[in-house]
Design an enzyme around this catalytic site. Sequence first.
Site, PDB file in Angstrom:
ATOM      1  N   GLY A 160      28.901  35.098  25.150  1.00 30.88           N
ATOM      2  CA  GLY A 160      29.391  33.743  25.405  1.00 30.88           C
ATOM      3  C   GLY A 160      30.794  33.734  25.990  1.00 30.88           C
ATOM      4  N   HIS A 220      32.069  33.282  32.049  1.00 28.46           N
ATOM      5  CA  HIS A 220      32.891  33.144  33.246  1.00 28.46           C
ATOM      6  C   HIS A 220      32.027  33.548  34.436  1.00 28.46           C
ATOM      7  CE1 HIS A 220      33.158  37.470  32.869  1.00 28.46           C
ATOM      8  NE2 HIS A 220      33.687  37.337  31.658  1.00 28.46           N
ATOM      9  N   GLY A 243      31.901  36.150  36.138  1.00 29.68           N
ATOM     10  CA  GLY A 243      31.356  37.513  36.058  1.00 29.68           C
ATOM     11  C   GLY A 243      29.967  37.493  35.423  1.00 29.68           C
ATOM     12  N   HIS A 244      29.840  36.760  34.314  1.00 27.10           N
ATOM     13  CA  HIS A 244      28.527  36.630  33.672  1.00 27.10           C
ATOM     14  C   HIS A 244      27.541  35.962  34.637  1.00 27.10           C
ATOM     15  CE1 HIS A 244      31.167  36.425  29.914  1.00 27.10           C
ATOM     16  NE2 HIS A 244      30.375  37.440  29.649  1.00 27.10           N
ATOM     17  N   GLN A 248      29.481  45.059  16.336  1.00 26.29           N
ATOM     18  CA  GLN A 248      30.170  45.861  17.364  1.00 26.29           C
ATOM     19  C   GLN A 248      31.681  45.672  17.354  1.00 26.29           C
ATOM     20  OE1 GLN A 248      28.054  43.826  20.712  1.00 26.29           O
ATOM     21  NE2 GLN A 248      30.016  44.051  21.768  1.00 26.29           N
ATOM     22  N   GLN A 291      29.418  46.458  35.439  1.00 26.91           N
ATOM     23  CA  GLN A 291      30.177  47.717  35.555  1.00 26.91           C
ATOM     24  C   GLN A 291      31.527  47.613  34.854  1.00 26.91           C
ATOM     25  OE1 GLN A 291      31.182  49.400  39.552  1.00 26.91           O
ATOM     26  NE2 GLN A 291      32.854  50.324  38.365  1.00 26.91           N
ATOM     27  N   LYS A 292      31.985  46.385  34.641  1.00 23.02           N
ATOM     28  CA  LYS A 292      33.238  46.141  33.905  1.00 23.02           C
ATOM     29  C   LYS A 292      33.255  46.974  32.613  1.00 23.02           C
ATOM     30  CE  LYS A 292      36.508  43.590  31.782  1.00 23.02           C
ATOM     31  NZ  LYS A 292      36.104  43.549  30.430  1.00 23.02           N
ATOM     32  N   SER A 339      37.157  38.347  32.117  1.00 22.32           N
ATOM     33  CA  SER A 339      36.769  38.742  30.768  1.00 22.32           C
ATOM     34  C   SER A 339      36.917  37.539  29.851  1.00 22.32           C
ATOM     35  CB  SER A 339      37.695  39.866  30.287  1.00 22.32           C
ATOM     36  OG  SER A 339      37.587  40.006  28.886  1.00 22.32           O
TER      37      SER A 339
HETATM   38  P1  AMP Z   1      30.286  40.169  27.279  1.00 20.17           P
HETATM   39  O1  AMP Z   1      29.945  38.727  27.086  1.00 20.17           O
HETATM   40  O2  AMP Z   1      31.735  40.401  27.520  1.00 20.17           O
HETATM   41  O3  AMP Z   1      29.676  41.058  26.231  1.00 20.17           O
HETATM   42  O4  AMP Z   1      29.601  40.608  28.645  1.00 20.17           O
HETATM   43  C1  AMP Z   1      28.242  40.388  28.898  1.00 20.17           C
HETATM   44  C2  AMP Z   1      27.881  41.123  30.161  1.00 20.17           C
HETATM   45  O5  AMP Z   1      28.667  40.637  31.249  1.00 20.17           O
HETATM   46  C3  AMP Z   1      28.140  42.633  30.070  1.00 20.17           C
HETATM   47  O6  AMP Z   1      27.089  43.330  30.727  1.00 20.17           O
HETATM   48  C4  AMP Z   1      29.450  42.773  30.814  1.00 20.17           C
HETATM   49  O7  AMP Z   1      29.641  44.060  31.380  1.00 20.17           O
HETATM   50  C5  AMP Z   1      29.297  41.724  31.894  1.00 20.17           C
HETATM   51  N1  AMP Z   1      30.613  41.337  32.415  1.00 20.17           N
HETATM   52  C6  AMP Z   1      31.719  41.017  31.688  1.00 20.17           C
HETATM   53  N2  AMP Z   1      32.764  40.783  32.507  1.00 20.17           N
HETATM   54  C7  AMP Z   1      32.302  40.954  33.781  1.00 20.17           C
HETATM   55  C8  AMP Z   1      32.902  40.848  35.075  1.00 20.17           C
HETATM   56  N3  AMP Z   1      34.188  40.553  35.227  1.00 20.17           N
HETATM   57  N4  AMP Z   1      32.134  41.098  36.156  1.00 20.17           N
HETATM   58  C9  AMP Z   1      30.814  41.429  36.006  1.00 20.17           C
HETATM   59  N5  AMP Z   1      30.186  41.532  34.825  1.00 20.17           N
HETATM   60  C10 AMP Z   1      30.930  41.294  33.724  1.00 20.17           C
END
Ligand code: AMP
Length: 282
Positions: free
Chosen positions: A31, A34, A36-37, A61, A150-151, A187
């Site tokens: 959640g 942004h 990126g998601h 985690q 890939q982040k 992020s």
């Molecule tokens: P998270 O919610 O931070 O656990 O991220 C969920 C997914 O989104 C994971 O596969 C992350 O690697 C990906 N993710 C997070 N930040 C970015 C970003 N800036 N660009 C691309 N993918 C992202």
Amino acid sequence: MIILKSATEVARFVMEKHKNGAVIGLVPTMGALHQGHISLLEKSKQLSSITVSSIFVNPTQFNNASDFEKYPITIEKDIDMLEAAGCDMLFLPSVIEMYPYGTAKLPNYNLGFLETVLEGKFRPGHFQGVCQVVDRLLNIIQPDLLFLGQKDYQQCMVIGKMKELVKINTQIIICPTLREPNGLAMSSRNLRLTSDEKKKASKIYETLCFIKKEIKPGYLQDLKERARQYLTEEGFEVDYIEIANSTTLESQESWDGKMQLVVLAAAFINEVRLIDNITLQH
Ligand code: AMP
């Protein structure tokens, strides 16, 4: 977009879709969404016929209680963003739904070397938690495709290894890191930064790019040291800044000019820990 909170309902939903020949793509998240998601979701929309996303802030985690407590939650906005991006189904489980038998006796995964370095070293137990949640999600949703960023470079490798261990057929698609205009990797944790801190945080990416520009065959220790010193002088508390083999993640003391490398960093700005990486293609 359908929102489901029960694992049984989700399993029924995807089974029905699979029966009709659908290709199911999964974008798991914690959640505080942004762009990126959303880029992962868009990739899934291109390659799958049904896109499922999950939002679950996975307690197992977090190796640091305060990081878990302060993890940003923006659920209403997240739902709007997923809907606008064309997500077909959102799985929004509770902790009990994800871990009906509690969290004390969850499986342990033999991740080997991968768990001993970088994030594995600085966040003990973190990758076990990542495997536990992704394993459970894959079991419930049975996606054909799994979209990861890939982040979280090492996390992609860990999930690849977990997939081998539990013999799941899902294909992993790794998507590029989306960045703010100043280079800062997007992020959820950036929501905890002030605007000054956000400006400063872009120095992590700047440092990765500095290494990419300066790297030459030969010893790498001096370059790594200069990078660490720069970030430290700028006020970061650096966990690591490492140059590693991009397929094994083994740290490299020197470079032959040919090996494919990845540069990875983790550093705190005040209480907020940020990670980033870039691959070096030569
Ligand atoms: P998270 O919610 O931070 O656990 O991220 C969920 C997914 O989104 C994971 O596969 C992350 O690697 C990906 N993710 C997070 N930040 C970015 C970003 N800036 N660009 C691309 N993918 C992202």
